[in-house]
Design a protein around this motif. Sequence first.
Motif, PDB file in Angstrom:
ATOM      1  N   GLN A 202      20.559  21.663  -1.080  1.00 11.28           N
ATOM      2  CA  GLN A 202      20.403  22.552  -2.219  1.00 11.28           C
ATOM      3  C   GLN A 202      18.977  23.085  -2.299  1.00 11.28           C
ATOM      4  OE1 GLN A 202      21.947  21.237  -6.007  1.00 11.28           O
ATOM      5  NE2 GLN A 202      23.489  19.931  -5.047  1.00 11.28           N
ATOM      6  N   TRP A 204      16.120  24.799  -5.124  1.00 13.76           N
ATOM      7  CA  TRP A 204      15.731  25.110  -6.499  1.00 13.76           C
ATOM      8  C   TRP A 204      14.822  26.335  -6.425  1.00 13.76           C
ATOM      9  CZ3 TRP A 204      11.555  21.972  -9.585  1.00 13.76           C
ATOM     10  CH2 TRP A 204      11.402  22.542 -10.866  1.00 13.76           C
ATOM     11  N   ARG A 206      13.465  30.264  -8.431  1.00 12.24           N
ATOM     12  CA  ARG A 206      13.416  31.203  -9.549  1.00 12.24           C
ATOM     13  C   ARG A 206      13.257  32.598  -8.962  1.00 12.24           C
ATOM     14  NH1 ARG A 206       7.420  29.887 -12.257  1.00 12.24           N
ATOM     15  NH2 ARG A 206       6.202  30.092 -10.320  1.00 12.24           N
ATOM     16  N   ASP A 248      14.330  31.050 -13.746  1.00 12.39           N
ATOM     17  CA  ASP A 248      14.722  29.770 -13.135  1.00 12.39           C
ATOM     18  C   ASP A 248      16.231  29.725 -12.922  1.00 12.39           C
ATOM     19  OD1 ASP A 248      15.022  27.171 -12.291  1.00 12.39           O
ATOM     20  OD2 ASP A 248      13.721  26.313 -13.830  1.00 12.39           O
ATOM     21  N   GLY A 250      17.643  27.041 -11.311  1.00  7.39           N
ATOM     22  CA  GLY A 250      18.029  25.652 -11.142  1.00  7.39           C
ATOM     23  C   GLY A 250      18.359  25.342  -9.687  1.00  7.39           C
ATOM     24  N   TRP A 251      18.993  24.196  -9.477  1.00  5.34           N
ATOM     25  CA  TRP A 251      19.412  23.788  -8.137  1.00  5.34           C
ATOM     26  C   TRP A 251      20.774  24.389  -7.817  1.00  5.34           C
ATOM     27  CZ3 TRP A 251      16.403  21.153  -4.727  1.00  5.34           C
ATOM     28  CH2 TRP A 251      15.290  20.475  -5.229  1.00  5.34           C
ATOM     29  N   HIS A 291      13.725  22.045  -2.114  1.00  6.34           N
ATOM     30  CA  HIS A 291      14.736  22.185  -1.052  1.00  6.34           C
ATOM     31  C   HIS A 291      15.013  20.789  -0.508  1.00  6.34           C
ATOM     32  CE1 HIS A 291      16.164  24.696   2.670  1.00  6.34           C
ATOM     33  NE2 HIS A 291      17.016  23.741   2.336  1.00  6.34           N
ATOM     34  N   ARG A 294      20.967  16.799  -2.210  1.00  4.00           N
ATOM     35  CA  ARG A 294      21.134  16.230  -3.545  1.00  4.00           C
ATOM     36  C   ARG A 294      22.589  15.849  -3.776  1.00  4.00           C
ATOM     37  NH1 ARG A 294      17.407  17.314  -7.471  1.00  4.00           N
ATOM     38  NH2 ARG A 294      19.017  17.640  -9.051  1.00  4.00           N
TER      39      ARG A 294
END
Length: 341
Positions: A202, A204, A206, A248, A250-251, A291, A294
């Motif tokens: 995953q 994260w 923005r 943002d 998020g993930w 990165h 997760r």
Amino acid sequence: MSLVAYGFIQVRVVQPAQPVAIVGEDEILTSEFQGRVRLAQWNLTNQYTNVQQIMRILRDDPETLSIYQSQLTNIGQQLANPLFVGSSILDLLIDEQLIQQEAARRGMEVSEAEVDNFIEESLGFFGEQETATPAAAVDGTPSPTVTPYTRQLFENNLEAYLTNAGAFGVDEGTLRSEARARMFRELLRADFEDQVDGTQEQVWARHILVEEEQEAKDLLDRIRAGEEWGDLASEFSLDESNKEQGGDLGWFGRGRMVDAFEEAVFGAEIGEIVGPVETPFGWHLIDILGHEDRELDEASFRLAVSQALDEWIAGARETADVEILDYWVDRVPSPRIRSSG
């Protein structure tokens, strides 16, 4: 035999028993195909009516109204194109046949009682519910009594539902067949859970979304000159869902973003600002904040399982012996109730 009688027998007796497609050794009959097309058309007609009602309520809100107008136009176009609906349903029936064949190989079964229960729950009936005695309020006035959803009330609702469906040419057998297909799909989907990794790569990130490439380049220069990302996102980003949070996102894992965006972020390093990147939404500047692999949350895990099932279906379609009879186009029924407005 008169031509009228011959035509009647062809349409009502012979054609319904003829296949429109053959999947392996299993036939998809015209009767099943036509029933499911009518069910889809009935659902579309109900959606059209519901959206019209919402639009009447929102007539003083032009911005929101335009969103529903787009939905209404899309539904109307589908209702006006029976071949499009027919083609979609034929593809769906082939997928369902492949799923049921695989379910049989895995020893999965769906009983008539389970179909009954599925339909009951679809209509909001979860068995007879005992109702508690209403407690008195502080002033001694009893609170309103909730009317229990009894089996008799459910039976009345089911009868009304079947009557409405029947007016559109959809019989109970079609509804049960569609319910059974959905149940087999869910059984197979659940069986795929053991085959899906509970973790996922995953990112994260923005972003700042703007309309023109040059505007994105100018903002990138300002960021590199030291201006705050969050301030620029709040002022210039077109993504109203997150601009006040600095863009943002998020993930997120693969398959959640459009291809160009996904390719850019998963190929970047933490701390790197990527872009401008063009997508159908405009031009993006993307800041990579994290990165890593997760653990998936419940919603993401279900999505990953569904994607795994979809990939299996696509593979099964490529290897299966599927024959689609050319005359299926002549068997597509037209909507019995057409949209208006």
